[in-house]
Design a protein around this motif. Structure first.
Motif, mmCIF file in Angstrom:
data_model
loop_
_atom_site.group_PDB
_atom_site.id
_atom_site.type_symbol
_atom_site.label_atom_id
_atom_site.label_comp_id
_atom_site.label_asym_id
_atom_site.label_seq_id
_atom_site.Cartn_x
_atom_site.Cartn_y
_atom_site.Cartn_z
ATOM 1 N N ARG A 115 -60.925 -15.005 -17.493
ATOM 2 C CA ARG A 115 -62.192 -14.774 -16.791
ATOM 3 C C ARG A 115 -61.940 -14.151 -15.424
ATOM 4 O O ARG A 115 -62.734 -13.346 -14.943
ATOM 5 C CB ARG A 115 -62.959 -16.093 -16.660
ATOM 6 N N THR A 116 -60.824 -14.501 -14.803
ATOM 7 C CA THR A 116 -60.476 -13.899 -13.517
ATOM 8 C C THR A 116 -60.035 -12.458 -13.708
ATOM 9 O O THR A 116 -60.371 -11.576 -12.911
ATOM 10 C CB THR A 116 -59.359 -14.707 -12.832
ATOM 11 N N THR A 119 -63.097 -10.299 -14.190
ATOM 12 C CA THR A 119 -63.945 -10.203 -12.989
ATOM 13 C C THR A 119 -63.007 -10.158 -11.793
ATOM 14 O O THR A 119 -62.882 -11.125 -11.051
ATOM 15 C CB THR A 119 -64.892 -11.417 -12.871
ATOM 16 N N SER A 122 -62.906 -11.875 -8.260
ATOM 17 C CA SER A 122 -62.819 -13.328 -8.088
ATOM 18 C C SER A 122 -61.361 -13.755 -7.906
ATOM 19 O O SER A 122 -60.460 -12.938 -7.786
ATOM 20 C CB SER A 122 -63.442 -14.014 -9.311
ATOM 21 N N SER A 124 -58.506 -17.214 -9.135
ATOM 22 C CA SER A 124 -58.335 -18.286 -10.113
ATOM 23 C C SER A 124 -59.075 -19.547 -9.694
ATOM 24 O O SER A 124 -59.726 -20.207 -10.513
ATOM 25 C CB SER A 124 -56.841 -18.590 -10.303
ATOM 26 N N THR A 127 -62.843 -19.096 -10.102
ATOM 27 C CA THR A 127 -63.180 -19.124 -11.526
ATOM 28 C C THR A 127 -63.168 -20.549 -12.054
ATOM 29 O O THR A 127 -64.050 -20.952 -12.827
ATOM 30 C CB THR A 127 -62.186 -18.263 -12.337
ATOM 31 N N LYS A 130 -66.269 -22.345 -10.750
ATOM 32 C CA LYS A 130 -67.473 -21.855 -11.417
ATOM 33 C C LYS A 130 -67.565 -22.386 -12.846
ATOM 34 O O LYS A 130 -68.640 -22.783 -13.305
ATOM 35 C CB LYS A 130 -67.464 -20.325 -11.425
ATOM 36 N N THR A 131 -66.452 -22.419 -13.549
ATOM 37 C CA THR A 131 -66.430 -22.921 -14.926
ATOM 38 C C THR A 131 -66.778 -24.400 -14.965
ATOM 39 O O THR A 131 -67.584 -24.845 -15.795
ATOM 40 C CB THR A 131 -65.049 -22.694 -15.559
#
Length: 279
Positions: A115-116, A119, A122, A124, A127, A130-131
């Motif tokens: 995910r990092t 995007t 952002s 680690s 991310t 946020k997760t």
């Protein structure tokens, strides 16, 4: 105890070496497989996005895999013919169970890392926060099943081939393979396994990157593969195959070569220290 310690240390060192040195290739592969498309996912910018999560997670992941792999390999009978099908099945079982165990650490790391990577603005840590805020702890394990379904076939192919190539090379030259020879065997076996299992890697990436409320986020591998095929055709199923194959070929060479070399060196140090210790 020295054997377990040797495996733990050698596996951790091998995993960290590969993940850090070849990280940009992994980033490019992830962005090629992203539903956004390569450019919108970051293109060639910020290819080290997500490195922190990979660096922190690689050692425990690799150590857990190899501890399980070596334990299972030593525990199961090899059959009547140690060079035949009995030996192959031992390697398959050991590698498969090793991957199931390693995915307990690998999946949260992969979720944060990918995910990092997709995007790149952002980090680690952001991310991860946020997760956890949006999906809770279970969000870190989204894609566990798809990751296992990718890793088990991959290991099913790679490790028996690696052991087979080493054994044949050893028989040909009349002595055990050297670490550099183990690296070559690892590169060939890893590259072949990587190319064949690319569609499963694409499905895993899509599931991990999908928005929480989307159908792909449910974790169905078949649905993810169908969605990719409908959107991008056969080519989409093999998105990122070149960086994945190159990454895993080089990674297999480094990973398995460093593992065998580290295991040898650490064993010699531990054994020497135990012999030199006062009694």
């Amino acid at each position: 105890m020295p054997v377990c310690f040797t495996t733990l240390m050698a596996g951790g060192l091998a995993g960290t070496t590969v993940d850090v040195s070849l990280f940009p290739l992994d980033t490019l592969k992830t962005r090629l497989q992203s539903a956004k498309g390569f450019r919108r996912a970051g293109g060639f910018k910020g290819v080290y996005s997500g490195l922190a999560s990979a660096a922190l997670g690689s050692a425990p992941t690799a150590a857990l895999f190899f501890c399980t792999y070596e334990f299972i390999k030593a525990s199961l009978p090899h059959g009547a013919d140690p060079t035949g099908s009995g030996q192959v099945m031992v390697h398959v079982a050991a590698a498969s169970l090793g991957e199931v165990a390693a995915c307990l650490v690998r999946v949260p790391v992969e979720v944060v890392k990918q995910r990092t990577q997709a995007t790149h603005a952002s980090s680690s840590l952001n991310t991860l926060r946020k997760t956890l805020a949006s999906e809770g702890a279970f969000g870190l394990y989204r894609g566990y099943f798809s990751t296992v379904c990718r890793e088990v076939p991959f290991s099913f192919l790679q490790f028996p081939m690696w052991e087979y190539f080493k054994r044949k090379w050893s028989d040909t030259q009349g002595h055990p393979v050297l670490p550099w020879q183990s690296s070559v065997c690892g590169a060939v076996s890893g590259g072949l396994a990587a190319g064949i299992t690319t569609p499963l890697d694409v499905a895993k990436t899509r599931i991990m990157l999908a928005k929480q409320e989307s159908n792909i986020a449910t974790g169905s591998i078949m649905f993810a593969l169908q969605s990719v095929y409908q959107a991008r055709g056969f080519r989409g199923l093999f998105a990122g195959i070149i960086p994945r194959t190159v990454w895993i070929s080089l990674g297999g060479a480094i990973f398995l070569g460093v593992y065998d070399k580290s295991k040898l060196v650490i064993h010699q140090v531990v054994y020497k220290d135990s012999m030199d210790a006062p009694r």
